[in-house]
Design a protein around this motif. Structure first.
Motif, mmCIF file in Angstrom:
data_model
loop_
_atom_site.group_PDB
_atom_site.id
_atom_site.type_symbol
_atom_site.label_atom_id
_atom_site.label_comp_id
_atom_site.label_asym_id
_atom_site.label_seq_id
_atom_site.Cartn_x
_atom_site.Cartn_y
_atom_site.Cartn_z
ATOM 1 N N UNK A 4 0.802 -1.229 0.000
ATOM 2 C CA UNK A 4 0.000 0.000 0.000
ATOM 3 C C UNK A 4 0.832 1.276 0.000
ATOM 4 N N UNK A 5 2.062 1.210 0.453
ATOM 5 C CA UNK A 5 2.855 2.439 0.597
ATOM 6 C C UNK A 5 3.119 3.114 -0.743
ATOM 7 N N UNK A 6 3.046 2.351 -1.834
ATOM 8 C CA UNK A 6 3.302 2.915 -3.158
ATOM 9 C C UNK A 6 2.019 3.151 -3.955
ATOM 10 N N UNK A 7 0.865 2.848 -3.384
ATOM 11 C CA UNK A 7 -0.397 3.067 -4.091
ATOM 12 C C UNK A 7 -0.903 4.477 -3.831
ATOM 13 N N UNK A 8 -1.472 5.087 -4.858
ATOM 14 C CA UNK A 8 -2.001 6.443 -4.715
ATOM 15 C C UNK A 8 -3.260 6.423 -3.852
ATOM 16 N N UNK A 9 -3.341 7.349 -2.946
ATOM 17 C CA UNK A 9 -4.494 7.460 -2.062
ATOM 18 C C UNK A 9 -4.362 6.683 -0.782
ATOM 19 N N UNK A 10 -3.405 5.741 -0.733
ATOM 20 C CA UNK A 10 -3.244 4.927 0.469
ATOM 21 C C UNK A 10 -2.387 5.614 1.517
#
Length: 695
Positions: free
Chosen positions: A273-279
């Motif tokens: 999740x650390x590299x997903x947008x919005x997360x």
């Protein structure tokens, strides 16, 4: 022994006086008979209109009118005023809430062409009023009818505006504006300001309804989960008798493995999740969400889980490294307790009696609190739409109100029901009586727990001091101990429970003051209050510890509370190292067992209710929130395991205190032989001759 040295009112050797003691004190101190005489639970169940009549009460004119309607909700400042029935507007019982926008002026206009408009509007007018042609100003002055109607829905048996948020815009009946009685355009936000907090309450109600629906759909599977927890707890205890060491080491290793898996899983989720947008949004920015799955889409959530589990794992490993020898001793002590449980199996079911007695105490307190809260008399106050009225909010008598000159000086004023209360000495001190009722409730709860502790301690003490086991153990040790506690020690248990209850009431009062002072700017007062809360928290923990060991001494020697508490305290201080190591490590191991049982059943419930078990996937009910049955199963499983393990904890504490007493009274010689078992002598470095303990 007796309790005359401690408090003359508690007399252990007169059982009849002991039984009448609680009734006499409760009746004298809390005025229970007065509350039950003047209390009326209908005041809590049914809302009350401006005439003091109950809405929805059977056998009255309002039997089919169960909802309270406010003529002008804009006059209500906040929801607390609404719920407490102190809104300065006419309140009337109706059978249903309005479902459309309307004003009295519009009704009069349409009435000329269609009388059905009046038939609908008069449902919300005063009973008996049937003059749609009356001048509008006179109608509003006399408050014969509401000036306007707003689409509403019942909540807490009261009509509140039907707020709906559409695309972030607050609406009522799909409208953002409406006309009032003066044909002025008003915004829906004004209704929101008049009922601040109602939207959140309505949302909470919707969530509550969904939770109830989830319970209705999954109660069968929840019950199966609790039965599994019960069976696992029983099997665990039976195995503990024979393989305590293996099972307890299995618990420790199992918890370490489970926490390690949790760390790995949290790290994997965080890495994804650390590299997903919005997360990368923070939890505080997201705010409260009813769907908890939303939080699992945030990287910060998994980071918090990761840190928490990492600290937990490190703490457990460090504790095992530095206290590994003490853990072995604790395991051996639990084995000795397992033998005692094996001879006294009936002790495992005593928590059922404690639960039943606690349920009785809670029911008695709740009923008394309701009667106290509803023992006030109707209070009527002058309500006027004129802000310059000098008599506004003053008490009045509805029977003589029309004969006074108030109606002349304050045109349109009315004597309406405001709330339940009174000016008598009794009514002015209802809060004190509620506090006294709370004190007695805590007293009874602590007494029930104390009775259970003394009963179990007496039963396990007979095991320890029996020279020939099991020949010298009574046939029904739990029942015999329970009878002795009721016959000889009620006063001692009541006095110890009273001390603890007083400290708990002080803590509750401090919490209440802390809530009141949250908005205060006086830093010194806040600091002093924080210190007092901390001190009384420590005092409560200390008193609980002393009481528990005092009850063991009472069960062993039959001395009064003060003597038993003093002897137990000095005995523990002389063995402070053993207390800190054996007792606390044992509590820790038993806690791990409860966590393992609750966690195992909870994991099974999680995989079941989230459709991750293919074999029974079709049997899983459709739920709004899967966490409702999962949390219920986890909490219920923990309580079940706690009930069984609390018996074990009391057994170990009793055997440990008996052992310390045995060491001081005997030296292992033929003249003064130890009464402890040979295994326990070996565990703690004692033999049948005076030797220095390894501890």
């Amino acid at each position: 022994g007796t309790d005359m040295q401690c408090l003359p009112m508690f007399i252990d050797y007169i059982p009849i006086k002991n039984m009448t003691l609680f009734i006499t004190l409760h009746a004298h101190f809390c005025s229970v008979p007065t509350a039950w005489l003047h209390g009326d639970p209908r005041k809590v169940i049914y809302p009350t209109d401006s005439s003091g009549q109950y809405c929805g009460q059977k056998g009255t004119a309002n039997a089919k009118k169960a909802i309270l309607f406010y003529f002008n909700i804009l006059k209500c400042a906040n929801p607390a005023v609404l719920i407490n029935l102190q809104c300065p507007t006419t309140q009337m019982c109706v059978s249903k809430c309005p479902d459309r926008f309307a004003t009295y002026a519009d009704m009069q206009f349409h009435y000329q062409f269609n009388r059905s408009h009046w038939d609908y509007y008069k449902q919300f007018c005063r009973p008996g009023f049937n003059n749609p042609k009356k001048v509008l100003t006179h109608v509003l002055r006399d408050e014969d009818c509401p000036s306007m109607l707003v689409p509403s829905r019942p909540f807490l048996q009261r009509c509140f505006p039907d707020f709906v948020t559409t695309n972030g815009t607050l609406t009522v009946a799909n409208k953002t504006v409406f006309k009032d009685s003066l044909d002025v355009i008003r915004s829906v936000t004004e209704l929101k300001d008049a009922a601040t907090g109602i939207i959140s309450l309505l949302d909470a109600k919707e969530v509550g309804i969904k939770i109830v629906e989830d319970y209705a759909s999954s109660w069968y599977w929840i019950l199966i989960g609790l039965v599994i927890a019960l069976v696992v707890s029983l099997i665990f205890i039976l195995l503990l008798r024979f393989t305590a060491g293996i099972l307890l080491w299995f618990i420790i290793i199992g918890v370490i493995v489970v926490v390690a898996y949790g760390i790995w899983h949290c790290y994997q989720e965080f890495s994804i999740l650390r590299y997903q947008s919005g997360a990368d949004m923070t939890i505080s920015d997201l705010g409260f969400q009813t769907d908890f799955r939303v939080y699992l889409q945030l990287s910060q959530t998994w980071l918090v889980f990761l840190i928490f589990l990492g600290v937990t794992e490190a703490s457990i490993i460090l504790m095992l490294i530095f206290l590994r020898n003490r853990v072995r001793i604790a395991i051996a002590l639990i084995k000795e307790g397992s033998k005692a449980i094996g001879y006294i199996m009936s002790a495992l079911f005593y928590p059922i009696i404690t639960f039943f007695l606690l349920a009785v105490c809670f029911s008695y307190w709740a009923v008394t609190a309701v009667f106290l809260a509803s023992s006030g008399e109707p209070v009527y106050k002058v309500m006027s739409s004129n802000p310059d009225c000098l008599y506004a909010n003053q008490t009045c008598n509805p029977e003589t109100f029309n004969k006074t000159n108030i109606t002349q000086q304050c045109t349109g004023s009315q004597c309406s029901f405001a709330f339940y209360g009174g000016e008598s000495l009794y009514h002015r001190h209802i809060f004190i009586l509620q506090l006294s009722n709370l004190l007695v409730f805590l007293w009874l709860v602590n007494f029930t727990i104390a009775l259970g502790q003394c009963t179990l301690a007496g039963a396990f003490a007979t095991y320890y001091w029996a020279q020939k086991k099991p020949a010298d153990i009574p046939i029904c040790p739990v029942f015999s101990s329970f009878a002795r506690a009721l016959r000889y020690h009620v006063g001692s248990l009541a006095f110890g429970s009273l001390i603890l209850a007083v400290v708990q009431v002080v803590r509750i009062v401090l919490e209440y003051l802390d809530q009141k002072l949250k908005g205060a700017q006086n830093a010194a007062a806040r600091f002093l209050l924080c210190c007092l809360k901390c001190c009384f928290w420590c005092l409560e923990r200390f008193i609980r510890f002393i009481n528990r060991n005092a009850y063991i001494m009472i069960a062993i020697y039959g001395t009064n509370f003060c003597t038993s508490a003093r002897e137990a305290f000095y005995l523990l201080m002389r063995n402070i190292v053993r207390v800190a190591v054996l007792d606390k490590v044992t509590d820790f191991l038993l806690f791990l067992g409860k966590v393992l049982i609750a966690g195992s059943v909870g994991v099974i419930g999680f995989f079941f209710f989230t459709h991750k078990i293919p074999i029974v996937q079709e049997e899983v009910p459709v739920l709004h929130f899967y966490w409702v049955p999962v949390l219920t199963v986890i909490f219920g499983s923990y309580l079940i395991a706690h009930g069984f393990f609390s018996v074990y904890a009391m057994c170990v504490d009793t055997l440990f205190l008996c052992f310390c007493e045995d060491l001081e009274r005997h030296d292992g010689t033929p003249a003064k032989p130890f009464l402890m078992s040979p295994d326990l002598q070996k565990i703690l470095g004692k033999s049948e001759s005076p030797k220095k303990s390894r501890l």
